[in-house]
Every structure is written in C-alpha cells, then in structure tokens.
Enzyme design. Structure first.
Site, PDB file in Angstrom:
ATOM      1  N   CYS A   1       0.471   2.489   6.489  1.00 53.76           N
ATOM      2  CA  CYS A   1       0.910   1.132   6.763  1.00 53.76           C
ATOM      3  C   CYS A   1       0.864   0.348   5.462  1.00 53.76           C
ATOM      4  O   CYS A   1       0.230   0.777   4.506  1.00 53.76           O
ATOM      5  CB  CYS A   1      -0.011   0.477   7.777  1.00 53.76           C
ATOM      6  SG  CYS A   1      -1.721   0.438   7.226  1.00 53.76           S
TER       7      CYS A   1
ATOM      8  N   CYS B   1       0.805  -1.221   0.000  1.00 51.99           N
ATOM      9  CA  CYS B   1       0.000   0.000   0.000  1.00 51.99           C
ATOM     10  C   CYS B   1       0.840   1.274   0.000  1.00 51.99           C
ATOM     11  O   CYS B   1       0.300   2.373  -0.058  1.00 51.99           O
ATOM     12  CB  CYS B   1      -0.930   0.009   1.201  1.00 51.99           C
ATOM     13  SG  CYS B   1      -1.973  -1.437   1.216  1.00 51.99           S
TER      14      CYS B   1
END
Lengths: 451, 764
Positions: free
Chosen positions: A435, A115
């Site tokens: 994250c 991500c």
C-alpha cells in the site's frame, strides 16, 4: 496397493499443480531480476544519522556492483525512488550514481510514489526493457529519515525572498523589521495525507477499527513479524544485505530494529494516534528507518549472454488507487485480485507472499478485506472475494514492522526477498503487494528462475 | 438411516435440554420477553456487565422524546437499575443519523393549558434527575443530531461519547421555537460549560459540532467515523461507537476513567471570578441588554431563559427547576411560540417535492450572468456535486463572479467546515466561460441577466439554439411574468421561474414560478434542484411580481410615502424593526437596490394601476439619477463606507425629500399607524395572492414572506398574523387608512370574508 499409490501421486500432483506452467508469453521479452541488495535498515537517528540520502543510495549501488561484478558501462539506465526529498539532491538517482562511480554516460532519474516508489522504479525498468529501449537497468530506492527538510514558515520564506529583491538598505531594514515571532515557527514534514490532513497512523487505526481488528491481534502479528525476522537474521537468510562502512563509525552489517518483545510488554504501550481508545501503538507499527536498496534488472537473453544466472522473472504487475481517506491502506486488497487475473493465476498458485507491513492493523485489515465477500461486492465491484493468503506462506522472513521501512527502499527488498524465498523454499510463483500514501497500491507476480 | 434417527433424537434432546437448563431464567425471562414484545421504542441488551439501551422510534426517521418513548425508557431504566448483574449502561440510538432530535413538538402542541405543559416539563425534569443520580454510570453514545430534549437527556448522563461525523451536532434549539430547554437544560448547562457558553447555546440555539463540544466540555470523548469494512460505514461506525462507549462504562465502574476532570488554570480563574455575585450580575445585565437589542422585546423566550438560568444559579436548583417548568408552560401558550412552531412545520413542508421525482436528474447546470445573483446561484450549486457552468459576457464580470464563488468556499475553509482540499475539488466543478460551449450537455439553464424583457428574449433564443431538447430554461427574474419571457421560447413547457433572493448563499427561500404551460416534470426538476441547493421552496403561479415581489412592492411604496411625509430613514427603520422585521424598510431598499425598487415599482405600477402606488415613484427615479442606488454604489438612503459597519443617513437625500415633501395627516401618522400602514398593505396583498390562486396555500405564503422578505417571524407570516391579530381588527384599521389614502388600503374580498366570520382561519 499400486492403485492407491498412483492415486496418491495424482493427488500430490494435483495439489502442487499450477494453473499455468509458466507466465512466459510468446512475443514478450522475459525480464529478469539478476541481483538485489540493500544496506542494513537502521532506525533513524542511529549509525547513519550524519549521512545524506545519496550516501545510502551510493552504498546500495556500490554493493550491487560489487556483488554482481557487473561492468559499469553496461548499465543502460538508472531509476531510483525516494519519498522525502533532500532538496540538494532532488534527482538523487543521478547524484548517487555519480558518487557510486557509475559511468557519467549513464542517465538516471528519480521517481516518487510514496511507499511504492522503488516498485515504480523497478516497473519503470521493466517497461524500458520490454520496450526494447534498454537491456540492463539498475533500479532502487532510498529513504533517509534521520534528516528531513524542515522549512521556514511561508511568511518567513516570503520575507527572505523579498529580501533578495530589496535594493536599498532602507527597504531591507523594513523587511527585516516586519519579521514577527510567528515567522520563526518552522514547518515540519508530517506523514500525513495532503488531501485529508490525516496522519497515516490515524487512518490505520480507523481502518483496523472498521474491520474489527483488535489490539491483541495486532500485537500478535507484530510479535510474529519480529520473531520471524529474528529467526531469518540468525539463520543468515537476509542475504540481500551488503555491509556498509559508515565514515567515522563501524561497518554496519545488520538491521537494528528487530526486537522480539513479549505480549505483556507490548500491551503496556498506549495508543499512538487515536487516544485513548485506539489500537495502533508504536510496537505494532513500522518505525522511521534509514536505508537503501538496489536491484539489477535485465532482459533474459542479455543476462544469459553476459553469463549471469537470473534469480527470477518479473511478470505481471498492477497499480491501483482508491479513496485516500477511508481506504488509504487497502492497496494490497485491490491489487491482488487484479494482478492474479492479469496473470491467469489463483491465490492457491502462489507459493510465496511478501506484503509490505505498514502497520499490523493494516495487514490484518487487508487480510480480512480479502477474505470478505461483502467487501469484494460492495466496495470493489467484484463477484467474490479473492481470499486471504495463508499465513504459513506470508512474510516468513519478517517484514516492514520488524526489518524496518525506509519508504522508498522497501519495494526492492520485497522483490528480492520473494526471489530468495522461492529459491530456498522451492516454490514457483511469488506475489508482492504494498500500500502507499495517497490511497494507492501495487502488486507484482514473480516467477522463480528454473534451477 | 439409523444415524439419521439418532441425530433426530439428539436434536430433540438438546432442545429439551435447553428448556430445562434455562427453566429458571425463562420464568424471569418471560416477563422481560412480554414487555420486550410490547416495547417498540426502547430496548436493551446486556453485554457482560453493561446494559446497552437502544432508542429507535419505528414510526419516524428521527427519535423524539414522546410520551411513549419516555414511558418505555423509564421501564427499561428501572430494569437496568434493579438488575444486579448490570454495573453500568450505555445509551445509544439505532438510527445512524440521529441520537434524539428533541422533544415531540406535537406533544406540546396538543396541550390546552400552561399547566399541562408545565407538567410535561416536570416529568422530564424528574426522569433526568433520576438519570443524573443513577447509581450505575450511564454513558450516552451520540451519533447524529442530539438536540433539545436529546441534549438534555445526554447531559443528565454521567459520561458522553460522540462521533466526529458531520451529522453529529449538539444544541438547544428550543429558543428558535419560542420555547426553552425545559428538562433541566437551563440548570445543567451553566454548571457544565459555564455561564457565557450556556447563554450562548440556549439563546442562539445554534448547533455545535462534535469537536467544539469536546472543547467546551459538553462531551468527554470523541470517536472517529469509519470507512467500509466488513459492513457499511454507517453501520460499523455505530458498532464502534457502542464498543468504545461500553469500554468507557466499564472504565468508569473500574475507576479507571475519572468523572471529575481536573480543572485547568483558566477554569479555576474563571470559577473564581464567577464566584462574585457582582460579576454574575454584570453578565446577566449584558446578556439581557443584548437580547433586548436584538429582539426589541418581541420574543419572550430569550428573556425567560435568562430568568431560569439566573434563578438556578442564584437561588438554588429547586427554584431553578420550578422557574424552568413554569416559564416553559407560559411560553408554550404564547402566540410567538405558536407562530414559530407554525413556521417550523411550514419549513418542513416546503422541504419536500410535492411534484414527484423528475425524469432526469440535473447533473450539469448552466448559469447566465456572473453577477451577484448568478454567482450566488453557482455558489450554492457547485458544492452539491453538480457540474456548474457560469457564463458571462465580459471577462471582468466572469472574474468577479468566480471570485465570489471562491470566497464563499474559502470562508467555509477558514471556519473549518470544509478543508482546503474540499474547497479545491468543489471548485473543479465550476467552469467559467464567455461562450456557449458545453451547453449541449446542460440539463438546466438559469438566466440571471439584466431585468429587461428584450434581453431575456435574446438570451432565450440564443440558448435554445444550443441546449438539448430535455434542458430546462429557468429565469431568475424578480418581477417579469414568466409567460412573457416564455413567449420567445419554442418550448414553453420547459420554461419556469426560479426566483432566488440575495445574497443567495444566506437567504433560504426559493420562489418557483410556473405558467399554465410549464410541465409538471419541469416543476419537479426545478424543485429537486432547489432542494439540493438547500432551499426552502414555495411554488407559486405566474403574474407580475409573483408572490414575494408583489407583497413587497406596496409596502415599499408606502415606505416612500412615509419618507415623503418627513419621517427620516433611521426612524423608518426603527419603526419597521420595532414591529419585528429583521431589516428596516430603508435599509432593505438600499440592500435590494434603489434602481431595482424603482424598476419593480414601475413594472408593477403598470400591471396593477394606482392600487399599488403610494409615494411618488419619481422620488426613486431621482435618487437613481443622482447615483444613490443603495449599498452597491455606496449611497442610497444611507452612506456606506467600506470597512465601516455603522452607517449615516445620506444628507444629500434631504434635498430630494424636501422637493417631494408631503404633509402627513395626523389622524394616521402615529408610530403605530405608520407601522400598520406598512404591514397591512403587505398582508392585504398576500391575502389577495391567495385569493387569486397565485399562492397554493397559506403555509407557503407565510414561509415565503418570512424567509424571503423578512416578515416578522414572531408573527409567523402574514396569514398567521391575520389569524392571531384578527381579520376584523385589521380591516378596521385599513378602513381608517382608506379614508385618507383611498383604494390602496381597500381590504381584499378574502380578507373581508375572514373579518365577517371570525371562525374562518387560514391555519387550522
């Protein structure tokens, strides 16, 4: 009276005074964000359904060129992020650049870091510029979840590859004859950690439980995200969006996943991962999204020389990594104090926070972790907590929960949003944190470009 | 000042106010408080309408169902039942690694008669019956071991929630102690998981992991373990478990969680099939046959378990409960149970390091030789977070050893006890090599090279040239005296014997051998490594064959004589297994290797003279010459064919046996005599090891014999066997054999001491 007035002004100055006037460092090139755009983020399987990943990337790249009027030949390099790879376009950066009409003399490469892939693309660009290798780099990211590579089973693949080598008809027939029903079951990609085989949602649910985040808190946070996103959308604040004419369909110009619901409605949903007592539901998680984003990053001097007014300085950044099982989604907690230390700022110096919202439970767990001395001391080896960002500065224009989360495109959206919010709200420093799968994380400090 | 005084008054008022406000409850509360003060093992707190009952034995690392615990539990449950504000209860342990590990063994051992033990069982049955019929639902929240009485407690509750922790295991290990689940276990389990699974659980005593327990219907809901949050992972996981269990308890009261699960199609079919007495009888018979085949009728507990289950299912629960408690009483008085409990205690004792904490923890361990033993040692080391170097002299040897380690881990992956990722990260701790690179960082070197003193000397010199001064040199020899090996060492205080048993990953025993010169820290370090490897450890003195090999040698020598006397290998095997040895003597020789046996026989023969003789050692040598080295060469006493489990007697052996034929003496050749000839020599040698100080105590002697050599567990080891069988009776038998065969059967002085004075026992 005069005395009190002056006292008040000193107080005010003190209140707004920053630890540092600027993060510019002598001898270090200033790297600036000139522009950032993105396609509308759409829930997968909707209007973009029939495209390919590089089509979306093309749209973002073209949008960037169109909005900046930047001469294509002046782009030194292109870096693009992607997570779920379309095998036909494994270097999606190159295919998209060519398709978007960039010069075929501009090299392009693709990066992947779950991500935070486009964050990696941007910091790669920063590195190229800081090292004096390039002056203008386009970075971005694309994710296309409407179509993902579904493979034949390993057994079937092996048979098919052997078939290529089989010389005689008999050999081929015997290979074909060896195919059993089990060969035909396909392999689906899962949003699961390879190392632990745990899906991210399951890990998020355990994380929320570890920090005692309740279902209600999560639903409330998700509702906040949707409400703020709707407000930003209505007020026209999401100006990084460039419209996209989908062949055979309408021009898309709005994100389609923003749906402010009610607490009652959300409370009805059953937990999606940990059953029956889990707290993470479809409504308080980010959803599968198609989208692409792109930014133009330049050295300050070159940008000014070419007549561009930068939007922001890209300053210090860090990457962190930790236990992919129990701390999979705690990247922001680890990255934030580290990047602040690097830049010599405190949490109070930050005017604008943009954190990636993978799950409401994940964000709330991070906020609790950042607020916990126990966690800082026992898990991070730090003396004290860094503190949680105040919510009135936090993701004020919505976040991944509401706007959507095309994995590799989110990073650029966060950075562009920080730049836009700094300008709109008159702040100086912004912080991006996110994250990523694999138990990794990233944070970057962004400084407003003086008006 | 005034403000301060005002504050003071205010605080006094509030204090007084608090008293008046709660005056009502304080009176009631006082009685609670006083009993709270008195209660040490069980406490409870009321959270809303749910009573959370916490179990915690402050005197132990684990919770056991002691008399004290049961008394307090009865009190607490009484209060829970009589408190109208409480609608349901959660039962949880305060110890993160243990729910309840079982009943208190000492409580049963303290009983003098079967009636007393039966009474204990009946008390347990009554208590759990009350729990089963509780008007308020009780949810057992399980984290860690839930075994024996703990499991019986849990299955008496209305609902069970368990964590997915690796520490969470459920099971009924009573059978391993020669007992049975006597608090309703044999009655409730068949109803809960069906006859086949219930038999499997109670007869094998195996541990069941949480995920399996859920599938079997033993627990209703699973709870994930949590990582660190605002507290430590274990603490928070326990809290989370409690929270989920409380929700479940409320859900049951609100009828949101049904207690009766809708039966699936398979379940319905199974129930229908089971409704025929014919089918059930078939199951009882099959199970009975299987048990008889495996135990040779030497263990009464499994048969009693079948009996209890059968009584309950066929004659109703009253008969079942009665059979359970009475059989339990009977079993507790059997020598088998006492032997097994003795082994249990011994095992616990041999899992402690009585030499203290070593100065330096072993972080890098080098193994010389990647053969079956070397690779086996690597296998049990590499997954304990120890960097393991495996050195061999040839690439082929190294490759074979590496494959063995990989296969061991991969089998665990297939059984899903580890993930493929854990397998790979574990393997990254293993370095295979042909040279001594990296030995400069080794904290311990274990050699597993060929059993030849010259090679051992060469190796020790080579190694000592590269290892750091603190590094320990251990030899995995099975017979060569350590002091002879240490003779080539510059630093004999760092030399020690670590005798592993093959296959290393399956055999639990590690025999550590110290010489006069071995330092205490070296021993402490070797024991620490062994414990980390999961071994049960005995520490013995140096001498030819140490303890285990020395005991085995005379028995094998006797076995050879028995073969020469015309008993065929199959018969020899059935005689030994019939006595309780898990592996027959002929099969054991094949497993150990005929060449190894010949080698050991020769070495020990030299050291101890004819006393250790028996059959003709040339017989073994001839076998080796013909290539009959045992399983590894495909032929020994038996013929082994890859892929085939059944084995045939090696017909070519007959010719050899014919040429070595002896005429048996009918006075000492009955089946029973042959058995006692084999066993008495084993036992006599063990007693002699104690007499000579090779063994530190009888407990280690029993543990070593049972876990290293397969001495019949139902007899509890050679020393317990002497105690229960009677030294005098054994001496009497030996004297009879002595008349025929001479000094090989001469009882040793210590055994004679015990024979003369019946009050002398090895175990108190």
């Amino acid at each position: 009276l005069k005395k009190t007035l002056s006292l008040i002004t000193t107080c005010l100055v003190l209140l707004t005074a920053k630890s540092k006037k600027t993060l510019a460092k002598p001898g270090v090139k200033n790297v600036v964000l000139v522009e950032g755009v993105r396609t509308p983020f759409l829930q997968s399987g909707t209007t973009y359904a029939d495209l390919m990943p590089h089509d979306l990337a093309r749209a973002a790249l073209q949008g960037l060129l169109h909005r900046t009027g930047f001469p294509k030949e002046a782009v030194d390099y292109i870096v693009y992020g992607t997570v779920i790879q379309e095998v036909k376009t494994s270097n999606v950066a190159r295919e998209a650049a060519l398709g978007a009409g960039f010069s075929d003399r501009t090299p392009a490469h693709t990066v992947t870091m779950a991500c935070i892939s486009s964050n990696q693309a941007m910091t790669t660009a920063v590195g190229l510029i800081a090292a004096g290798q390039c002056d203008a780099v386009v970075a971005g990211g694309v994710e296309f979840m409407s179509d993902v590579p579904i493979r034949h089973s390993r057994k079937m693949r092996k048979t098919m590859l052997s078939l290529n080598k089989a010389k005689t008809l008999g050999a081929r027939l015997s290979l074909l004859g060896s195919i059993r029903l089990a060969h035909l079951s396909p392999e689906l990609p899962a949003v699961a950690e390879f190392s632990t085989a745990e899906t991210m949602g399951h890990s998020a649910d355990r994380l929320a439980a570890a920090f005692g985040v309740s279902r209600q808190e999560q639903d409330e946070f998700a509702l906040r995200s949707h409400t703020l996103a709707k407000k930003a959308q209505d007020e026209g604040l999401l100006s990084d969006i460039v419209g996209f004419k989908v062949p055979g369909k309408d021009i898309v110009s709005k994100d389609n996943g923003i749906r402010p619901s009610t607490m009652e409605q959300m409370a009805k949903l059953k937990p999606a991962f940990v059953k029956p007592h889990g707290t993470v539901t479809a409504a308080n998680s980010s959803y599968l999204t198609d989208g692409a984003s792109a930014v133009l990053i330049m050295s300050e001097e070159k940008a000014l020389a070419m007549g561009y007014k930068p939007k922001a300085y890209l300053r210090d950044f860090v990457y962190v990594s930790q236990d992919p099982k129990d701390q999979l989604l705690l990247g922001p907690t680890y990255a934030t104090p580290k990047v602040l230390e690097r830049s010599g700022l405190t949490l109070a110096d930050i005017d604008v926070f943009e954190f990636h919202e993978a799950f409401a439970g994940q964000i709330l767990a991070n906020l609790k972790a950042m607020e916990s001395d126990w966690f800082a001391q026992n898990c991070m080896g730090r003396k004290a907590k860094v503190g949680a960002p105040p919510l009135d500065k936090f993701n004020m224009w919505g976040g991944s929960l509401s706007l959507g989360h095309p994995f590799a495109a989110t990073g650029c959206r966060l950075v562009t949003t920080v730049a836009h919010r700094l300008k709109k709200e008159g702040g100086q420093y912004g912080l991006v944190a996110a994250c990523a799968a694999g138990g990794q994380g990233h944070a970057m400090v962004i400084e407003a470009y003086p008006q | 000042m005034a403000g301060l005084r005002a504050l003071g008054v205010l605080s006094r008022i509030t204090v007084r106010h608090r008293y008046t406000l709660f005056s009502d409850s304080t009176r009631r509360g006082f009685s609670v408080a006083s009993s709270l003060m008195a209660r040490t093992h069980v406490n409870y707190e009321v959270k809303g309408d749910v009573a959370v009952v916490r179990i915690n034995d402050p005197t132990s690392k684990v919770n056991t169902l002691s008399v004290h615990m049961q008394k307090e539990m009865a009190e607490v449950l009484g209060e829970v039942w009589s408190n109208d504000a409480v609608k349901s209860a959660v039962l949880i342990s305060s110890k993160p690694g243990c729910f309840i590990a079982g009943a208190d063994i000492n409580m049963i051992q303290a009983c003098k008669s079967a009636e007393e033990v039966t009474y204990i069982s009946q008390e347990g049955q009554k208590m759990f019956e009350k729990i089963e019929k509780s008007p308020k639902p009780i949810v057992a929240a399980i984290n860690g071991s839930c075994l024996g009485g703990g499991l019986e407690f849990a299955i008496a509750c209305q609902y069970r929630v368990a964590t997915k922790s690796k520490k969470t295991v459920l099971g009924t290990p009573e059978v391993l102690l020669g007992l049975l689940p006597a608090a309703g276990g044999t009655q409730r389990l068949p109803k809960m998981v069906g006859l086949p699974s219930a038999f499997d659980m109670t007869l094998t005593g195996r541990n069941i992991r949480a995920d399996k327990a859920k599938k079997m219907g033993l627990v209703h809901q699973l709870v994930d373990t949590l990582g660190p949050g605002l507290k430590g992972p274990e603490e928070r996981t326990m809290e989370y478990l409690e929270e989920v269990a409380i929700e479940c308890a409320r859900g049951i009261v609100n009828k949101k969680i049904p207690l009766t699960k809708e039966k699936g199609m398979m379940q319905k079919v199974q129930d229908y099939v089971m409704s025929f007495p014919f089918v059930r009888n078939q199951i009882y018979n099959t199970v009975q046959k299987k048990v008889m085949k495996q135990t040779k009728g030497l263990y009464p507990a499994p048969l009693n378990i079948i009996d209890c289950v059968k009584s309950g299912v066929e004659q109703g629960s009253d008969a079942g409960y009665l059979a359970e408690s009475q059989n339990f009483g009977k079993l507790a008085m059997t020598t088998e149970s006492k032997a097994l409990i003795g082994l249990y205690h011994g095992q616990v004792a041999c899992k402690k390091n009585r030499f203290g904490v070593p100065e330096k923890e072993v972080k890098t361990l080098a193994i010389l030789g990647a053969g079956l033993m070397g690779a086996g040692i690597a296998q049990v080391t590499v997954d304990k977070g120890i960097h393991t170097i495996m050195k061999d002299t040839t690439l082929e040897g190294l490759n074979r050893g590496h494959q063995q380690v990989y296969k061991g881990l991969n089998d665990k992956t297939k059984k899903k006890s580890i993930t493929s990722f854990e397998r790979d990260t574990t393997l990254s701790n293993l370095t295979g090599q042909l040279d001594y690179s990296g030995f400069q960082n080794a904290d311990m070197v274990i050699e597993a090279v060929f059993e030849d003193i010259a090679i051992k000397h060469k190796v020790i010199k080579e190694v000592e040239a590269v290892i750091p001064p603190h590094c320990i040199f251990a030899s995995n020899t099975s017979a060569l005296p350590i002091k002879d090996i240490a003779a080539a060492s510059k630093r004999p205080e760092k030399v020690i014997g670590m005798h592993y048993f093959s296959p290393v990953d399956k055999m639990q025993l590690l025999e550590i051998i110290t010489t006069d010169k071995t330092s205490k820290d070296t021993t402490a370090s070797a024991v620490a490594v062994g414990l980390k490897q999961g071994k049960i450890i005995i520490v013995v003195g140096d001498g030819p064959g140490f303890y285990t090999t020395r005991c085995l040698a005379p028995m094998l020598a006797e076995a050879v004589r028995v073969l020469q006397e015309g008993v065929d290998p199959k018969k020899l095997d059935s005689l030994t297994t019939g006595f309780g040895f898990p592996v027959g003597a002929a099969t054991l020789a094949d497993e150990v290797g005929i060449d190894v046996a010949a080698h050991v026989a020769e070495d020990l023969g030299k050291a101890f003279g004819p006393r250790l003789g028996g059959g003709n050692p040339e017989l073994l040598k001839t076998m080796v010459e013909k290539g009959f080295k045992g399983r590894k060469t495909g032929k020994g006493c038996y013929v082994y064919q890859p892929g085939l489990k059944s084995k045939e007697v090696n017909m070519e052996l007959n010719d050899i046996l014919e040429s070595f034929k002896l005429t048996p003496n009918p006075a000492v050749s009955s089946d029973s005599d042959v058995q006692y000839r084999l066993v008495s020599r084993f036992v006599n040698e063990a007693v002699m090891c104690l007499q000579e100080g090779i063994l530190a105590n009888p407990v280690e002697g029993d543990i070593g014999a049972v876990f290293g050599l397969g001495f019949p567990p139902c007899l509890g080891g050679p020393f317990r066997f002497v105690d229960t069988f009677g030294a005098d009776k054994l001496v009497e038998k030996m004297r009879r054999f002595e008349d025929v065969y001479g000094n090989q059967f001469t009882p040793c002085p210590l055994l004679l001491d015990h024979a003369k004075d019946p009050s002398k026992k090895f175990h108190k």
